[in-house]
Design a protein around this motif. Structure first.
Motif, PDB file in Angstrom:
ATOM      1  N   VAL A 366      -6.848 -40.208 -59.179  1.00 43.27           N
ATOM      2  CA  VAL A 366      -7.834 -39.193 -59.543  1.00 43.27           C
ATOM      3  C   VAL A 366      -7.397 -37.892 -59.193  1.00 43.27           C
ATOM      4  O   VAL A 366      -6.581 -37.532 -58.340  1.00 43.27           O
ATOM      5  CB  VAL A 366      -8.827 -39.627 -58.445  1.00 43.27           C
ATOM      6  N   VAL A 367      -7.923 -36.726 -59.895  1.00 45.24           N
ATOM      7  CA  VAL A 367      -7.771 -35.499 -59.713  1.00 45.24           C
ATOM      8  C   VAL A 367      -8.679 -35.057 -58.770  1.00 45.24           C
ATOM      9  O   VAL A 367      -9.873 -35.029 -58.974  1.00 45.24           O
ATOM     10  CB  VAL A 367      -7.384 -34.756 -61.233  1.00 45.24           C
ATOM     11  N   PHE A 368      -8.245 -34.378 -57.821  1.00 48.98           N
ATOM     12  CA  PHE A 368      -9.303 -33.926 -56.896  1.00 48.98           C
ATOM     13  C   PHE A 368      -9.334 -32.153 -57.064  1.00 48.98           C
ATOM     14  O   PHE A 368      -8.435 -31.462 -57.007  1.00 48.98           O
ATOM     15  CB  PHE A 368      -9.079 -34.271 -55.415  1.00 48.98           C
ATOM     16  N   ALA A 369     -10.596 -31.700 -57.146  1.00 50.76           N
ATOM     17  CA  ALA A 369     -10.738 -30.347 -57.137  1.00 50.76           C
ATOM     18  C   ALA A 369     -11.807 -30.027 -56.020  1.00 50.76           C
ATOM     19  O   ALA A 369     -12.699 -30.883 -55.584  1.00 50.76           O
ATOM     20  CB  ALA A 369     -11.456 -30.007 -58.576  1.00 50.76           C
ATOM     21  N   GLY A 370     -11.762 -28.934 -55.463  1.00 48.22           N
ATOM     22  CA  GLY A 370     -12.450 -28.481 -54.515  1.00 48.22           C
ATOM     23  C   GLY A 370     -13.218 -26.856 -54.656  1.00 48.22           C
ATOM     24  O   GLY A 370     -12.638 -26.345 -55.635  1.00 48.22           O
ATOM     25  N   ALA A 371     -14.387 -26.919 -54.067  1.00 48.42           N
ATOM     26  CA  ALA A 371     -15.350 -25.607 -54.150  1.00 48.42           C
ATOM     27  C   ALA A 371     -15.892 -25.165 -52.987  1.00 48.42           C
ATOM     28  O   ALA A 371     -16.263 -26.375 -52.288  1.00 48.42           O
ATOM     29  CB  ALA A 371     -16.135 -25.765 -55.400  1.00 48.42           C
ATOM     30  N   CYS A 388      -6.263 -31.598 -52.315  1.00 43.27           N
ATOM     31  CA  CYS A 388      -6.442 -30.961 -53.475  1.00 43.27           C
ATOM     32  C   CYS A 388      -5.742 -30.577 -54.455  1.00 43.27           C
ATOM     33  O   CYS A 388      -4.595 -30.408 -54.295  1.00 43.27           O
ATOM     34  CB  CYS A 388      -7.409 -29.595 -53.040  1.00 43.27           C
ATOM     35  N   ASP A 389      -6.139 -30.888 -55.996  1.00 42.60           N
ATOM     36  CA  ASP A 389      -5.035 -30.741 -57.076  1.00 42.60           C
ATOM     37  C   ASP A 389      -5.599 -29.409 -57.488  1.00 42.60           C
ATOM     38  O   ASP A 389      -4.706 -28.749 -58.399  1.00 42.60           O
ATOM     39  CB  ASP A 389      -5.213 -31.812 -58.032  1.00 42.60           C
ATOM     40  N   LEU A 390      -6.779 -28.990 -57.334  1.00 37.78           N
ATOM     41  CA  LEU A 390      -7.431 -27.906 -58.253  1.00 37.78           C
ATOM     42  C   LEU A 390      -8.614 -27.213 -57.203  1.00 37.78           C
ATOM     43  O   LEU A 390      -9.100 -28.039 -56.489  1.00 37.78           O
ATOM     44  CB  LEU A 390      -7.935 -28.407 -59.541  1.00 37.78           C
ATOM     45  N   VAL A 391      -8.714 -26.033 -57.281  1.00 36.40           N
ATOM     46  CA  VAL A 391      -9.499 -25.128 -56.733  1.00 36.40           C
ATOM     47  C   VAL A 391     -10.414 -24.504 -57.621  1.00 36.40           C
ATOM     48  O   VAL A 391      -9.769 -23.740 -58.499  1.00 36.40           O
ATOM     49  CB  VAL A 391      -9.143 -24.567 -55.539  1.00 36.40           C
ATOM     50  N   ASN A 392     -11.603 -24.246 -57.625  1.00 37.74           N
ATOM     51  CA  ASN A 392     -12.651 -23.758 -58.275  1.00 37.74           C
ATOM     52  C   ASN A 392     -13.185 -22.560 -57.596  1.00 37.74           C
ATOM     53  O   ASN A 392     -13.738 -22.568 -56.718  1.00 37.74           O
ATOM     54  CB  ASN A 392     -13.750 -24.573 -58.863  1.00 37.74           C
ATOM     55  N   VAL A 393     -13.239 -21.276 -58.146  1.00 40.61           N
ATOM     56  CA  VAL A 393     -13.748 -19.978 -57.552  1.00 40.61           C
ATOM     57  C   VAL A 393     -14.982 -19.614 -58.535  1.00 40.61           C
ATOM     58  O   VAL A 393     -15.146 -19.652 -59.358  1.00 40.61           O
ATOM     59  CB  VAL A 393     -12.667 -19.014 -57.620  1.00 40.61           C
ATOM     60  N   GLY A 394     -15.919 -19.171 -57.666  1.00 42.58           N
ATOM     61  CA  GLY A 394     -17.317 -18.888 -58.068  1.00 42.58           C
ATOM     62  C   GLY A 394     -17.894 -17.530 -57.936  1.00 42.58           C
ATOM     63  O   GLY A 394     -17.286 -16.515 -58.351  1.00 42.58           O
TER      64      GLY A 394
END
Length: 524
Positions: A366-371, A388-394
Motif C-alpha cells: 500500500v502507498v501511504f499518504a499523509g495530510a 508515509c510515502d507521500l505528503v499532501n499540502v493544503g
C-alpha cells in the motif's frame, strides 16, 4: 470652508442617530449602556486575528501556523532568504512531543555544500502506485510532495488555477477535492480525482453515482488515480453545504447540480455501507478505469481499519493507497467541536493505521499518504519516518499563493481571493504569478526534505527510518519514535526491493557532496 461647515453638522447628526439606535436596540447590552463608544469593542474583536498576527503574538504563538512557519513559506514562495539567524526560539527542552531528527556523522549519502543544492531535485515516490495489485495504469508519482484536495467552490477558480499551474511547474500531482473537476484543474497538471459522498462531477441528473460519467471525466482529463473520500480530519463524519448563493453557473456545471440551489454533501456514501462493499466498489472502479484507487480518511474507531486490513489480507481485494488526514488538518468551515476535538491528530492516527496494515503484512503493498500540517519540513520528516510515502499540502500551498491566515474561509470574505467566490476579491489573485510562487514553495520543501535525508545518511526522505527520530518528553528524557508508537524495527520503510530501486534512481540523479582536498597525511 463651506464644505467643512456642512460636514461637521452632518457628522454630528449621524453620530446622534447612531447613538439613538444603540440606546433603543435590545440585542446588545453593551451598546445600550455605552452607545457609539461600545462599538469600538466589536471593531477590535473583528480585527483581533490581524492584531495578534502582526502586533501581539510572538513568533511561535499564533495558530494554526506560527509567524515563523508562515514567514518560511512566504520567503520560500518568493525565493527570498528563508534562513533564520541567531538560533531557534522554540522552547525545545520544555516542549513534550518535540521531534529531534538525528543526523549521522558517516552515512551513505553525502550532502552537497551549496545552499541552492537540491532545489531542482527529482524526489519520486518510493513505491509504484497500483503496482502491487497490477493496475493497468500504475505509475510512480514524480514528487513525494503533492497538493491536497481543495474543491473549486471552497477555493476560488483563480486559486485552483494557480495551484494547478504551480503543480505543473513543480511536477507534482493536484487532488481535485470532492467538488468535481473544474476548468481550472485543466491548466497542465496531472490529477487525483476525489469522489466524495455527493459524487460531484460523476453523478446523474438524480444525484446518483454514474460510472459512465466517471469514465468520461477520466478520459477527458489527465487523471492518474481515484481517491474515495470517507472523511476529513477537521470534520469527520459530517457532510457539507455550499449555500445556493455561492452555487454559480460555473460551480453548478462542474459539480453537476442546479445553479442557485443549496449544494449538499451527505455524511455517508450511497455506493457502499461496510468494508466488504467498499472493497467491491474499489475493485469495480479500478477495473472500469484501469486507475489506482485509494481512500482518504481521518482516524477514529480502529475497528474499520482492522476489518479493512483483514479483508484485504483474506480476499485479495484492496485499496492501492491510503491517505490519512490528521485532526489538525484544514477545512473551509466546520463546527468548533469537530475542528478541535474529533479525530486523532496525524501522528497518532497514522501510526495506528500503519501498524494495523503492517501486522498483517500489507504495509509494503500500500502507498501511504499523509495530510495535516505536513507542508512543514519537520512534520513531514516525522511522517516519512512513520511510513508515509507521500505528503499532501493544503493550507501551506494556500499561504504560498497569498493566504494571510485571516481565518475567514467560512465567511466568503477572504481578503486575498483564495477562499471566496466573491468576484471582486478573487480578481486580486493573479494565477500566472501565484503559480510560480507555489512552485517555488514546493521545490523548497522538497529541497529541505532532501537535505535532511542526506544529513541522516540516506538518499531519499522515504528511506528515513524510525531510528532517526526521537520525541522529547521534557528537558531530561526522550523516547525513540519506534518505541513511542509500538513499531517493529523493520516498519516505516518500503520493501527491500523498493529501497534498492529508489537508491539506484536517486544516485543516478542526485550529485553527492564531498570534502575539501585531503592533506598529504590523510592520503598516506
Amino acid at each position: 470652508m463651506t464644505w467643512a461647515r456642512r460636514a461637521v453638522p452632518a457628522a454630528a447628526a449621524a453620530l446622534a442617530a447612531l447613538a439613538a439606535r444603540d440606546l433603543l436596540q435590545r440585542d446588545h447590552a453593551l451598546l445600550r449602556n455605552f452607545p457609539v463608544l461600545g462599538r469600538a469593542r466589536y471593531l477590535l474583536e473583528s480585527i483581533g486575528p490581524e492584531l495578534r498576527q502582526y502586533i501581539v503574538a510572538g513568533n511561535d504563538e499564533e495558530r494554526p501556523f506560527t509567524r515563523d512557519q508562515r514567514r518560511w513559506v512566504y520567503a520560500s514562495a518568493k525565493q527570498q532568504n528563508n534562513y533564520f539567524g541567531f538560533g531557534t526560539d522554540n522552547n525545545i527542552e520544555y516542549t513534550p512531543g518535540y521531534p529531534i531528527i538525528k543526523h549521522r556523522t558517516f552515512g551513505r549519502a553525502v550532502p552537497p555544500s551549496s545552499p541552492t543544492a537540491g532545489h531542482e531535485v527529482w524526489l519520486p515516490c518510493a513505491k509504484v502506485l497500483g503496482a502491487a495489485r497490477g493496475r493497468p495504469k500504475a505509475f510512480r508519482p514524480d514528487s513525494v510532495v503533492n497538493i491536497s484536495g481543495m474543491s473549486f467552490g471552497s477555493l476560488s477558480g483563480r486559486a485552483v488555477e494557480a495551484l494547478n499551474r504551480g503543480a505543473a511547474l513543480a511536477g507534482c500531482l493536484q487532488n481535485t477535492g470532492e467538488g468535481g473537476l473544474s476548468p481550472y484543474h485543466r491548466r497542465g497538471r496531472e490529477l487525483v480525482f476525489q469522489l466524495g459522498t455527493a459524487y460531484f462531477g460523476c453523478r446523474d441528473e438524480h444525484g446518483r453515482f454514474s460510472l459512465d460519467r466517471l469514465r468520461e471525466v477520466v478520459a477527458g482529463a489527465p487523471v492518474r488515480a481515484l481517491e474515495i473520500k470517507l472523511s476529513q480530519g477537521a470534520k469527520p463524519g459530517l457532510g457539507g453545504l455550499l449555500p445556493g448563493a455561492k452555487v454559480s453557473a460555473e460551480i453548478a456545471d462542474t459539480r453537476g447540480v442546479p445553479p442557485g440551489r443549496d449544494c449538499v454533501s451527505p455524511s455517508r456514501h450511497a455506493e457502499f455501507a461496510d468494508c466488504d462493499s467498499l472493497l467491491d466498489w474499489v475493485e469495480l472502479l479500478a477495473t472500469e478505469t484501469g486507475l489506482p484507487v485509494g481512500i482518504k480518511s481521518a482516524v477514529g474507531d480502529l475497528d474499520f481499519w482492522e476489518e479493512l486490513a483483514d479483508l484485504m489480507r483474506d480476499t485479495g481485494r484492496g485499496v492501492d493507497f491510503v491517505t490519512v488526514d490528521g485532526g489538525e488538518g484544514g477545512t473551509g468551515a466546520a463546527p468548533l467541536i469537530f475542528a478541535d476535538s474529533v479525530s486523532l491528530p496525524f501522528q497518532q492516527g497514522f501510526a495506528r493505521v500503519y501498524r494495523t496494515f503492517a501486522e498483517r503484512g500489507l504495509h509494503e503493498q500500500v502507498v501511504f499518504a499523509g495530510a495535516g500540517k505536513l507542508g512543514l519540513p519537520d512534520n513531514a520528516i516525522v511522517a516519512f519516518a512513520l511510513g508515509c510515502d507521500l505528503v499532501n499540502v493544503g493550507r501551506e500551498a494556500m499561504l504560498a499563493i497569498g493566504c494571510i491566515q485571516a481565518q475567514k474561509c467560512h465567511t466568503d470574505t477572504c481578503p486575498t481571493g483564495v477562499a471566496t467566490q466573491n468576484p471582486w476579491l478573487s480578481r486580486g489573485l493573479d494565477p500566472a504569478r501565484k503559480s510560480v510562487r507555489v512552485a517555488n514553495y514546493l521545490r523548497t520543501l522538497r529541497r529541505d526534505l532532501m537535505k535532511v535525508a542526506q544529513a541522516c545518511g540516506v538518499e531519499h526522505p522515504g528511506l528515513i527510518g524510525t531510528d532517526a527520530v526521537e520525541m522529547l518528553d521534557g528537558r531530561t528524557t526522550s523516547t525513540p519514535l519506534a518505541e513511542l508508537y509500538g513499531y517493529r524495527p523493520e516498519w516505516g520503510l518500503p520493501s527491500a526491493a523498493d529501497r534498492a530501486e529508489l537508491v539506484r534512481l536517486m544516485t543516478a540523479e542526485v550529485p553527492q557532496g564531498g570534502s575539501a582536498p585531503p592533506s598529504a597525511t590523510a592520503q598516506e
